[in-house]
Enzyme design. Structure first.
Site, mmCIF file in Angstrom:
data_model
loop_
_atom_site.group_PDB
_atom_site.id
_atom_site.type_symbol
_atom_site.label_atom_id
_atom_site.label_comp_id
_atom_site.label_asym_id
_atom_site.label_seq_id
_atom_site.Cartn_x
_atom_site.Cartn_y
_atom_site.Cartn_z
ATOM 1 N N SER A 182 1.882 -1.891 -1.975
ATOM 2 C CA SER A 182 0.669 -2.653 -1.732
ATOM 3 C C SER A 182 0.887 -3.590 -0.544
ATOM 4 O O SER A 182 1.255 -3.146 0.534
ATOM 5 C CB SER A 182 0.250 -3.399 -2.999
ATOM 6 O OG SER A 182 -1.044 -3.929 -2.887
ATOM 7 N N ASP A 348 -6.071 5.637 -7.035
ATOM 8 C CA ASP A 348 -6.106 4.326 -6.391
ATOM 9 C C ASP A 348 -7.435 4.134 -5.680
ATOM 10 O O ASP A 348 -7.744 4.829 -4.713
ATOM 11 C CB ASP A 348 -4.946 4.225 -5.383
ATOM 12 C CG ASP A 348 -4.741 2.819 -4.837
ATOM 13 O OD1 ASP A 348 -5.668 1.996 -4.910
ATOM 14 O OD2 ASP A 348 -3.635 2.558 -4.325
ATOM 15 N N HIS A 381 -4.373 1.727 -8.659
ATOM 16 C CA HIS A 381 -3.470 1.126 -7.679
ATOM 17 C C HIS A 381 -2.180 0.624 -8.320
ATOM 18 O O HIS A 381 -1.096 0.754 -7.731
ATOM 19 C CB HIS A 381 -4.191 -0.033 -6.987
ATOM 20 C CG HIS A 381 -3.363 -0.736 -5.953
ATOM 21 N ND1 HIS A 381 -2.991 -0.133 -4.771
ATOM 22 C CD2 HIS A 381 -2.820 -1.984 -5.921
ATOM 23 C CE1 HIS A 381 -2.262 -0.980 -4.053
ATOM 24 N NE2 HIS A 381 -2.145 -2.105 -4.734
#
Length: 401
Positions: A182, A348, A381
């Site tokens: 991320s 995601d 995610h």
């Protein structure tokens, strides 16, 4: 749901009465780690003046970091692990004084783990602008007051420049690997592009080559949720009593973010249309279980994070564009010489898999050619934090390459 476990690292689950009782006290104005709090496993490195891309200057700053394993005689076994937006330096280890949650990647880093600390010297800093020991808005400035709204705007490149100084201080000229997911994946990618001679391997997990308009839009509503909280006071809230800080705005921002971190499949399967209690939510004052889940984790988040820091880090994410001033994304990616693992999650909805495929296509030294590794997961995610067996297997493969 264990109080000591970050909600990012486990599947969603209904909130129990015991969970709810843990949040009965009034939250502090800031959940930041402050000087005088238990240090825990943190170490600190202090640096002199730092000039940001935007031309602002911090007269000095520090980074909090943790390490595991031993640096070998040739200094060739160092691995940099970079955390996501609301993570910190506590990658592995138990919760306790100084660490409100247990390590966020404890199944991935450790003795015998995919990132084996019997072999690798692992370094994990809390990023500049964070609130768990590194200099950020909740830190005391040179005038004896919190930086608060005076803290400068930071970019991903600023944060990497701060990490470079840490590497220099530790005597690490070349990282055996730089790994991140991320926001940490943004940092890892920036390391590999800006400093190719200092990165042998790079792992970019669930991160895009640049933040898109859609992602910036999602971030903008989170930032506004904090700003419109009357207790935010334009960022000057550090003297507020418990319960009088911008907790509602920060909790709402976190609730919005959780909807981006998890997938519709997971939420629908976990909660369906169930009620939180025996009281109907259909006009009788009750709540759906998924509402209570979001509310609980939003409120819990305010006890370990800082509203100003959240805004600083989200705006840094918005700055992310590896192609800026480099001739575009593809020209920037072509600079990477490290062996690269690029990995994404099929569910995601924050950073869709197309972004990871674009990164893989642009890096000539990608481990799997022009397509990213795609993990199938219901967790959206946050899959890179939850699907630790699969993620760990690919990281092990990268480190053995």
């Amino acid at each position: 749901m264990d109080w000591q476990t970050s909600e990012d690292t486990v599947p969603s689950a209904p909130v129990t009465e015991a969970d709810a009782r843990q949040l009965l006290g009034r939250p502090p104005a800031t959940g930041a780690w402050r000087d005088g709090d238990p240090v825990g496993d943190r170490q600190f490195a202090a640096f002199g003046a730092f000039r940001t891309e935007g031309g602002r200057e911090l007269p000095a700053y520090r980074l909090a970091y943790e390490t595991w394993g031993e640096l070998n005689a040739t200094r060739s076994n160092a691995v940099l692990v970079l955390h996501a937006l609301t993570g910190d330096s506590h990658v592995c280890g138990s919760a306790g004084p100084g660490h409100p949650t247990e390590g966020w990647w404890g199944d991935v880093v450790g003795q015998g783990a995919p990132i084996d600390t019997d072999r690798w010297f692992v370094v994990a800093p809390n990023m500049l602008g964070g609130c768990q020991g590194s200099t950020g808005p909740a830190s005391i400035g040179p005038d004896g007051y919190e930086w608060a709204s005076r803290f400068p705007y930071l970019t991903i490149r600023d944060q990497v420049a701060a990490q470079v100084r840490l590497a220099d201080a530790l005597g690490i000229d070349v990282w055996a690997a730089v790994l991140g997911g991320s926001m940490g994946g943004m940092h890892a990618l920036e390391w590999a592009i800006a400093l190719p001679d200092r990165v042998e391997r790079v792992g970019v997990l669930s991160a895009p080559p640049s933040n898109t308009a859609d992602q910036i839009a999602l971030n903008s509503v989170q930032l506004e949720a904090i700003r419109i909280d009357p207790r935010f006071q334009a960022g000057e809230y550090y003297d507020a009593a418990d319960g009088d800080g911008p907790n509602r705005g920060l909790a709402l921002a976190r609730r919005m973010a959780l909807l981006n971190y998890r997938s519709p499949t997971e939420l629908n399967q976990r909660f369906q249309r169930s009620w939180q209690s025996g009281v109907s939510p259909l006009g009788h004052g009750g709540r759906f279980a998924v509402e209570s889940y979001l509310d609980f984790h939003g409120n819990r988040f305010t006890r370990r994070f800082d509203a100003n820091s959240y805004m600083t880090l989200v705006e840094a994410m918005n700055s992310h564009d590896v192609g800026r001033d480099r001739g575009g994304v593809e020209d920037a990616l072509a600079r990477v010489t490290a062996t690269a693992l690029v990995l994404g999650i099929d569910s995601d909805r924050l950073f869709p898999i197309e972004g990871q495929h674009r990164i893989a296509r642009g890096i000539r030294t990608a481990l799997d050619g022009d397509r990213a590794v795609v993990l199938s997961s219901d967790f959206g995610h946050d899959g890179f934090l939850i699907e630790t067996n699969a993620v760990g297997a690919h990281l092990r493969r990268l480190l053995e390459s």
